[in-house]
Structures are given as structure tokens and as C-alpha cells.
Design a protein around this motif. Structure first.
Motif, PDB file in Angstrom:
ATOM      1  N   PRO A  25      -7.817 -10.133   6.805  1.00 26.61           N
ATOM      2  CA  PRO A  25      -6.463  -9.871   6.303  1.00 26.61           C
ATOM      3  C   PRO A  25      -5.963 -11.016   5.432  1.00 26.61           C
ATOM      4  O   PRO A  25      -6.213 -12.183   5.728  1.00 26.61           O
ATOM      5  N   PRO A  26      -5.268 -10.678   4.348  1.00 28.76           N
ATOM      6  CA  PRO A  26      -4.649 -11.732   3.539  1.00 28.76           C
ATOM      7  C   PRO A  26      -3.564 -12.444   4.349  1.00 28.76           C
ATOM      8  O   PRO A  26      -3.084 -11.895   5.351  1.00 28.76           O
ATOM      9  N   GLY A  28      -0.348 -13.487   6.076  1.00 28.98           N
ATOM     10  CA  GLY A  28       0.849 -12.728   6.390  1.00 28.98           C
ATOM     11  C   GLY A  28       0.616 -11.252   6.647  1.00 28.98           C
ATOM     12  O   GLY A  28       1.561 -10.492   6.829  1.00 28.98           O
ATOM     13  N   ARG A  29      -0.647 -10.824   6.693  1.00 35.52           N
ATOM     14  CA  ARG A  29      -0.980  -9.412   6.899  1.00 35.52           C
ATOM     15  C   ARG A  29      -1.784  -9.249   8.175  1.00 35.52           C
ATOM     16  O   ARG A  29      -2.510 -10.132   8.586  1.00 35.52           O
ATOM     17  N   PHE A  30      -1.670  -8.078   8.780  1.00 40.49           N
ATOM     18  CA  PHE A  30      -2.418  -7.762   9.994  1.00 40.49           C
ATOM     19  C   PHE A  30      -3.720  -7.033   9.672  1.00 40.49           C
ATOM     20  O   PHE A  30      -4.728  -7.203  10.342  1.00 40.49           O
ATOM     21  N   THR A  31      -3.699  -6.226   8.633  1.00 45.34           N
ATOM     22  CA  THR A  31      -4.831  -5.368   8.287  1.00 45.34           C
ATOM     23  C   THR A  31      -5.674  -5.978   7.185  1.00 45.34           C
ATOM     24  O   THR A  31      -5.140  -6.443   6.176  1.00 45.34           O
ATOM     25  N   LEU A  33      -9.035  -5.774   4.363  1.00 47.05           N
ATOM     26  CA  LEU A  33      -9.388  -4.937   3.221  1.00 47.05           C
ATOM     27  C   LEU A  33     -10.880  -4.664   3.260  1.00 47.05           C
ATOM     28  O   LEU A  33     -11.629  -5.346   3.951  1.00 47.05           O
ATOM     29  N   LEU A  46      -7.157  -0.661   2.074  1.00 48.12           N
ATOM     30  CA  LEU A  46      -6.804  -1.269   3.349  1.00 48.12           C
ATOM     31  C   LEU A  46      -7.784  -0.761   4.389  1.00 48.12           C
ATOM     32  O   LEU A  46      -8.150   0.426   4.385  1.00 48.12           O
ATOM     33  N   SER A  48      -7.791   0.597   7.251  1.00 47.89           N
ATOM     34  CA  SER A  48      -6.943   1.269   8.225  1.00 47.89           C
ATOM     35  C   SER A  48      -7.060   2.778   8.057  1.00 47.89           C
ATOM     36  O   SER A  48      -6.774   3.307   6.984  1.00 47.89           O
ATOM     37  N   ILE A 100      -5.937  -0.309  -3.033  1.00 47.89           N
ATOM     38  CA  ILE A 100      -5.481  -1.595  -3.553  1.00 47.89           C
ATOM     39  C   ILE A 100      -5.985  -1.665  -5.001  1.00 47.89           C
ATOM     40  O   ILE A 100      -7.183  -1.466  -5.247  1.00 47.89           O
ATOM     41  N   ILE A 114      -0.719  -6.225  -2.530  1.00 47.67           N
ATOM     42  CA  ILE A 114      -0.997  -5.339  -1.401  1.00 47.67           C
ATOM     43  C   ILE A 114       0.316  -4.731  -0.955  1.00 47.67           C
ATOM     44  O   ILE A 114       1.272  -5.451  -0.630  1.00 47.67           O
ATOM     45  N   ASP A 116       3.312  -2.986   1.177  1.00 45.43           N
ATOM     46  CA  ASP A 116       3.795  -3.175   2.558  1.00 45.43           C
ATOM     47  C   ASP A 116       3.486  -1.957   3.401  1.00 45.43           C
ATOM     48  O   ASP A 116       3.360  -0.886   2.975  1.00 45.43           O
TER      49      ASP A 116
END
Length: 116
Positions: A25-26, A28-31, A33, A46, A48, A100, A114, A116
Motif C-alpha cells: 500500500p502507498p 496512508g493507504r490500507f490497500t 496495488l 487496487l 481489492s 489506477i 489513487i 479515495d
């Protein structure tokens, strides 16, 4: 030339031709790529599933079905087109993976913001 909103994801050669590669994940992100490569073309999504929000890969970099023709969710076997992330089969049929923006510049794979 890349724009301020773009960043380098990886080198093109980091993604096997005809294969896929996952990325952490980048910030600050949870998911994370993942990217799929066909020759000089690269698609980034993503990591997901639209059905449950789970990661698609069962093991690192295992995003494709056995024939390497579709992206496959390891949880329930849903199949997605590589070119646009459209789900062809499974509980999320008709939905799409979150794309993306990506492009290849020289030997680099660049991605846009990316969502939100």
C-alpha cells in the motif's frame, strides 16, 4: 515526462511479461496495488475484490488464472478482464476492479493519483 501528480510505481521489467506483480500500500493507504503486463502495456488496479474487499492474490504476485488470461480472486474465483477490470464471472459479476491511471514512459511505469 511525468507530471507532479504521477509517481513511479516500478520499472517495466519488474513486472513479468504476461504476468502480474503486487505492490505494498502507498503511504496512508490500507490497500495495495497490482499491475498486469502484456508486452509494453500495463494495467494497474487496487488489490481489492469488489465483492468482499479482500486482496485478490492467494500468494505474492498470484493475480492471474492458470491460463493467465484473466485476473482471478483467490477467495471466490471471480474472473476479471485484464484490460478494464470488468468482472465476467463470480459473485461480483458486472462490477469492476478500481483502476489506477498508469502509463509506461521509457522503462518506468508511472501511476496517477489513487482514488479515495
Amino acid at each position: 515526462m511525468s507530471t507532479a501528480a504521477e509517481r513511479v510505481l516500478c520499472r517495466l521489467d519488474d513486472i513479468p511479461d504476461g504476468g502480474a506483480k503486487g505492490f505494498d500500500p502507498p503511504p496512508g493507504r490500507f490497500t495495495g496495488l497490482f499491475a498486469v503486463r502484456r508486452g509494453p502495456a500495463v494495467w494497474v488496479y487496487l488489490n481489492s475484490c469488489p465483492h468482499l474487499g479482500v486482496s485478490l492474490d492467494i500468494a505474492p504476485d498470484r493475480f492471474l488464472d492458470a491460463r493467465r488470461q484473466h485476473i482471478q480472486c483467490s477467495t471466490h474465483g471471480a474472473l476479471f478482464r485484464i484490460e478494464d477490470g470488468f468482472c465476467l464471472k463470480g459473485p461480483c459479476a458486472g462490477q469492476r476492479l478500481m483502476p489506477i491511471a498508469a502509463r509506461v514512459e521509457g522503462e518506468a511505469v508511472l501511476i496517477g493519483p489513487i482514488p479515495d
